[in-house]
Enzyme design. Structure first.
Site, short mmCIF file in Angstrom:
data_model
loop_
_atom_site.label_atom_id
_atom_site.label_comp_id
_atom_site.label_asym_id
_atom_site.label_seq_id
_atom_site.Cartn_x
_atom_site.Cartn_y
_atom_site.Cartn_z
N GLY A 46 0.84 -1.15 -0.14
CA GLY A 46 -0.02 -0.18 0.01
C GLY A 46 0.84 1.18 0.02
O GLY A 46 1.93 1.20 0.21
N GLN A 51 2.80 9.90 1.97
CA GLN A 51 4.13 9.33 2.07
C GLN A 51 4.96 9.91 0.78
O GLN A 51 6.15 9.73 0.88
CB GLN A 51 3.87 7.61 1.87
N CYS A 91 5.84 -0.23 7.58
CA CYS A 91 5.44 1.16 6.82
C CYS A 91 6.53 1.44 6.06
O CYS A 91 7.56 1.55 6.76
CB CYS A 91 5.14 2.19 7.99
N LEU A 92 6.38 1.89 4.72
CA LEU A 92 7.51 2.10 4.00
C LEU A 92 8.08 3.51 4.37
O LEU A 92 9.26 3.81 4.07
CB LEU A 92 7.06 2.29 2.49
N HIS A 133 -4.50 1.32 7.62
CA HIS A 133 -3.26 1.79 7.73
C HIS A 133 -2.98 3.07 6.71
O HIS A 133 -2.78 4.06 6.99
CB HIS A 133 -2.11 0.92 7.29
N GLU A 134 -3.52 2.66 5.43
CA GLU A 134 -3.31 3.68 4.53
C GLU A 134 -4.22 4.99 4.81
O GLU A 134 -3.91 6.15 4.32
CB GLU A 134 -3.56 3.33 3.04
N HIS A 137 -2.88 7.18 7.24
CA HIS A 137 -1.84 8.31 6.79
C HIS A 137 -2.44 9.51 6.05
O HIS A 137 -1.83 10.46 6.19
CB HIS A 137 -1.30 7.42 5.40
#
Ligand code: K1U
Ligand code: ZN
Length: 167
Positions: A46, A51, A91-92, A133-134, A137
């Protein structure tokens, strides 16, 4: 298409509220395409626009094994949720950290696709976790915000050291 740079914790831009998309124009379509390419390259399952330093409410998700089931959601919102589940998340924007987070087990999400059509989808398991999660963000919330203050402090110090060592 282009690879975008992923903003890393504790960059303050990750705390900003992303703005609703009022018109799905070529800029938004290009952003979504570039986000998908960046997610596949990372690799991740994702990615949310903040991000990549874009303050728009756009996310991309693909949890499929063959990496060929891309979901691009504009203005996604959780309209129903139920149950509780704990899952390990990464998480990226917080590389090198994996922690268990408790979230809703099932969610119903309403969003628009890139043609502006409204869609609703119900998810459980990894897809439900990834969507939450997304969407977090987009609201300036990171998975570390769901952890204890103690763990947050440890992760912040680790991330700051990682950034210092890289320069
Ligand atoms: O938003 C992000 O930072 C992406 C993140 C999404 C996510 C992972 C796990 C649970 C919830 C949300 C990632 O994709 S981290 C990398 C990752 O999980 C992964 C990478 C390659 C293959 C499989 C998973
Ligand atoms: Zn993340």
């Amino acid at each position: 298409m282009a690879l975008l740079q992923i903003v890393e914790y504790p960059d303050p831009r990750l705390k900003n509220l992303a703005q609703p998309v009022s018109r799905i124009d070529r800029e938004i379509q290009k952003l979504a395409d570039d986000m998908a390419e960046t997610m596949y390259d990372a690799p991740g399952i994702g990615l949310a626009a903040p991000q990549v330093a874009a303050a728009h409410r756009v996310i991309v998700v693909d949890i499929s094994e063959n990496r060929n089931e891309l979901l691009t959601l504009v203005n996604p919102e959780i309209i129903a949720s139920s149950g509780e589940e704990e899952m390990k998340e990464g998480c990226l924007s917080v590389p090198g950290v994996l922690e268990t987070v408790r979230r809703a087990e099932r969610v119903k999400v309403r969003a628009q696709d890139l043609l502006g059509r409204t869609l609703e989808l119900e998810a459980d398991g990894l897809l439900a976790v990834c969507l939450q999660h997304e969407i977090d963000h987009l609201n300036g919330i990171l998975f570390v915000d769901h952890l204890s203050r103690l763990k947050q402090g440890l992760i912040r110090r680790k991330s700051e050291k990682r950034r210092r060592d890289r320069v």
